[in-house]
Design a protein around this motif. Structure first.
Motif, short mmCIF file in Angstrom:
data_model
loop_
_atom_site.label_atom_id
_atom_site.label_comp_id
_atom_site.label_asym_id
_atom_site.label_seq_id
_atom_site.Cartn_x
_atom_site.Cartn_y
_atom_site.Cartn_z
N GLU A 132 0.82 -1.21 0.00
CA GLU A 132 0.00 0.00 0.00
C GLU A 132 0.86 1.26 0.00
N SER A 133 1.96 1.22 0.71
CA SER A 133 2.85 2.38 0.74
C SER A 133 3.41 2.68 -0.65
N LYS A 174 3.34 5.97 -5.57
CA LYS A 174 3.20 6.05 -7.02
C LYS A 174 2.03 6.96 -7.43
N LEU A 175 0.88 6.82 -6.77
CA LEU A 175 -0.32 7.57 -7.14
C LEU A 175 -0.36 8.98 -6.54
N GLY A 176 0.26 9.14 -5.39
CA GLY A 176 0.11 10.37 -4.62
C GLY A 176 -1.04 10.20 -3.64
N LEU A 177 -0.98 10.95 -2.56
CA LEU A 177 -1.95 10.78 -1.48
C LEU A 177 -3.39 11.02 -1.94
N GLY A 235 -8.58 8.74 -2.78
CA GLY A 235 -9.80 8.73 -3.59
C GLY A 235 -10.15 7.34 -4.09
N LYS A 236 -9.12 6.59 -4.46
CA LYS A 236 -9.34 5.22 -4.94
C LYS A 236 -9.74 4.28 -3.79
#
Length: 189
Positions: free
Chosen positions: A170-171, A176-179, A184-185
């Protein structure tokens, strides 16, 4: 003796409405293949049954009792006062409104139950987990049994490894996605 054939853990609660909160304890024990016996025992409405249950648990060779209770939460302490079996108390925050399908939060948000269970007088100790944290009670029961069963020790280590890897995964995804995108996901609105 085999922990998957004979119940070594008893799960008790003061009311059927507590079953929703106590279910995760049973789920954890099931995941580890630990047989358990589950019952409703009310410290206030069935006090003689409480005494009978304490004797039953000792006669059956239970190693741990997980007791969930809300409000004044006397069940864990009362069962501990009648047996030498270790008791894990689960403070329960919600209760069922018997006149509807809704659940209500206790007047003190579970703090009443937490303090009642954790502040036992000397001589009748009860291990207490967090409010509504029945899964932790299940895991703690597994740890107690792991002192006797080496295969459970191995399963617990594997469980911790899986948790560790899950956090790392998860980290990396968050990195990779940003917080903002990650949250949001994960928490779709």
């Amino acid at each position: 003796m085999n922990y998957s054939k004979k119940p070594f853990v008893g799960i008790i609660m003061g009311s059927s409405s507590d079953s929703k909160i106590m279910r995760p304890a049973a789920t954890i024990l099931d995941e580890f293949g630990i047989k358990h016996e589950d019952q409703i025992v009310s410290a206030h409405r069935t006090p003689t049954r409480l005494l009978e249950y304490a004797k039953h648990a000792e006669d059956e060779g239970f190693k741990v009792i997980i007791a969930g209770a809300g409000g004044s939460a006397h069940l864990p302490g009362m069962i501990a006062s009648h047996t030498i079996i270790p008791v894990i108390g689960v403070p329960i925050m919600v209760y069922n409104d018997k006149n509807s399908e809704r659940f209500k939060v206790s007047a003190f948000g579970g703090l009443d139950s937490l303090l009642s269970i954790s502040e036992m007088p000397s001589g009748s100790p009860v291990v207490t987990v967090g409010v509504n944290k029945a899964a932790n009670a299940g895991l703690y029961a597994v740890k107690i049994l792991a002192n006797e069963f080496t295969d459970l020790r191995k399963k617990l280590k594997k469980h911790k490894e899986v948790q560790h890897k899950s956090v790392l995964k998860e980290s990396e995804e968050m990195k990779k996605l940003g917080l903002a995108k990650f949250a949001g996901k994960k928490f779709k609105r």
